[in-house]
Write a protein that holds these residues in place. Structure first.
Motif, short mmCIF file in Angstrom:
data_model
loop_
_atom_site.label_atom_id
_atom_site.label_comp_id
_atom_site.label_asym_id
_atom_site.label_seq_id
_atom_site.Cartn_x
_atom_site.Cartn_y
_atom_site.Cartn_z
N PRO A 115 -13.30 0.97 -2.89
CA PRO A 115 -12.05 1.07 -2.13
C PRO A 115 -10.85 1.28 -3.04
O PRO A 115 -10.89 0.93 -4.22
CB PRO A 115 -11.97 -0.29 -1.43
CG PRO A 115 -12.72 -1.22 -2.33
CD PRO A 115 -13.84 -0.40 -2.88
N ASN A 117 -11.90 -2.08 7.90
CA ASN A 117 -12.35 -1.74 6.56
C ASN A 117 -13.87 -1.59 6.44
O ASN A 117 -14.40 -1.51 5.33
CB ASN A 117 -11.86 -2.81 5.57
CG ASN A 117 -10.36 -2.82 5.44
OD1 ASN A 117 -9.75 -1.85 4.98
ND2 ASN A 117 -9.73 -3.90 5.86
N LYS A 158 -6.66 -1.84 -1.05
CA LYS A 158 -7.61 -2.34 -0.06
C LYS A 158 -8.61 -3.33 -0.66
O LYS A 158 -9.47 -3.86 0.05
CB LYS A 158 -8.39 -1.17 0.56
CG LYS A 158 -7.56 -0.22 1.40
CD LYS A 158 -7.14 -0.87 2.69
CE LYS A 158 -6.40 0.09 3.60
NZ LYS A 158 -5.98 -0.55 4.87
N ASN A 185 -19.44 3.22 2.90
CA ASN A 185 -19.34 4.15 1.77
C ASN A 185 -20.04 3.61 0.54
O ASN A 185 -20.73 4.35 -0.18
CB ASN A 185 -17.87 4.45 1.45
CG ASN A 185 -17.24 5.38 2.46
OD1 ASN A 185 -17.94 6.11 3.17
ND2 ASN A 185 -15.92 5.36 2.55
N HIS A 216 -15.39 1.27 4.31
CA HIS A 216 -15.54 1.10 2.86
C HIS A 216 -16.87 0.44 2.53
O HIS A 216 -17.47 0.72 1.49
CB HIS A 216 -14.38 0.26 2.30
CG HIS A 216 -13.05 0.92 2.44
ND1 HIS A 216 -12.71 2.09 1.77
CD2 HIS A 216 -11.96 0.58 3.18
CE1 HIS A 216 -11.47 2.43 2.08
NE2 HIS A 216 -10.99 1.53 2.93
N VAL A 232 -11.38 -5.58 1.42
CA VAL A 232 -12.79 -5.16 1.35
C VAL A 232 -13.63 -6.24 0.67
O VAL A 232 -14.79 -6.45 1.02
CB VAL A 232 -12.91 -3.81 0.62
CG1 VAL A 232 -14.38 -3.41 0.46
CG2 VAL A 232 -12.16 -2.72 1.39
#
Length: 293
Positions: free
Chosen positions: A106, A91, A110, A97, A94, A114
């Motif tokens: 996320p 993960n 998720k 991002n 994420h 996360v």
């Protein structure tokens, strides 16, 4: 021609910035032991490969990633010259991002995973946002209750052992455990008409029942786990804790409230010309049945 020359010069400068190591100096002199990082940073997070940039990784100064790539620490590389982080990297994308664009959150399925990564890497702004989600808020409330009431965890372990034993003994796909919180005695008096055999519902508690001491020693036969004394609010939190705890263990749990309903006292009454009636006293202490599947 002048424009072309200027463009080429700009491209060369950009390329230089993207590839040059970031030099660190102390007291005006370069320290040879200080790590040097390129602008583009290749990463290996538990076997998952990612690529980012120093400004992104250093975006939040208080974070673990900013500390790792601050130049104050030695960061281990793998055989392919990627900076290695000993953490499951499933993960991590994420996390990147969000660092690149704080509006990138996320998907709901998720969020729990996360959130744990955000805590681990110290990305506080992301953790604060995810904490507003219901699954995170519920889990944190449950965790807080487990800290405030250690007995809840002890009882959960006791119930888990009992469930495992029942599964082993019967090989059934479902199992039930009945528990009860300590509470004051509760009685219901039911009047049964002898001529019709119909219950007329709640009835007064006869004087003879009040004088009889035998029912005071009544113990509900169904409960297998005694929970001790708790307020109504504490009971609700404890039952919610059980629900979350056993879900993590892979069980589907249904919690149903009920009553003991064992008859503890009975008296027959003869009415002239009306036949024989009876008054029965039932225990109405609350119990909870946990069905595991």
């Amino acid at each position: 021609m002048q424009t072309s020359t200027r463009t080429a010069s700009t491209l060369q400068q950009t390329e230089h910035v993207l590839t040059m190591p970031l030099q660190h100096y102390r007291n005006g002199a370069h320290n040879a032991d200080t790590p040097q990082f390129h602008f583009i940073v290749p990463l290996n997070v538990g076997g998952h490969h990612y690529t980012s940039t120093l400004p992104v990784l250093r975006k939040h100064e208080e974070s673990m990633l900013a500390a790792m790539f601050s130049g104050r620490h030695i960061v281990v590389k793998d055989k392919d010259d990627r900076y290695f982080i000993e953490r499951d990297g499933t993960n991590f994308g994420h996390i990147l991002n969000f660092l690149r664009d704080s509006s990138r959150l996320p998907p709901l399925d998720k969020v729990k995973d996360v959130y744990q990564e955000a805590l681990y890497y110290g990305i506080k702004p992301l953790a604060d946002i995810l904490r507003r989600y219901r699954p995170i808020r519920e889990e944190e409330e449950v965790a807080r209750w487990a800290e405030q009431c250690p007995a809840a965890q002890d009882k959960a372990d006791e119930i888990a052992d009992l469930v495992l034993k029942k599964f082993a003994d019967t090989l059934s796909r479902t199992s039930r455990v009945v528990l009860q919180f300590d509470q004051e005695p509760c009685w219901e008096s039911v009047h049964l008409e002898g001529s019709t055999g119909v219950s007329t519902g709640s009835y007064y508690k006869p004087h003879d029942f009040q004088q009889d001491e035998s029912h005071k020693d009544h113990k509900c036969p169904l409960p297998e786990v005694s929970m001790g004394e708790m307020s109504e609010k504490e009971r609700g939190k404890t039952l919610s804790f059980f629900d979350h705890y056993f879900e993590k263990l892979g069980y589907k749990v249904e919690i149903l409230p009920g009553e003991c309903r064992e008859a503890v006292w009975s008296q027959k009454i003869t009415w002239p010309g009306d036949g024989l009636d009876s008054i029965t006293i039932y225990c109405t202490k609350q119990i909870y049945t946990l069905t595991f599947a």
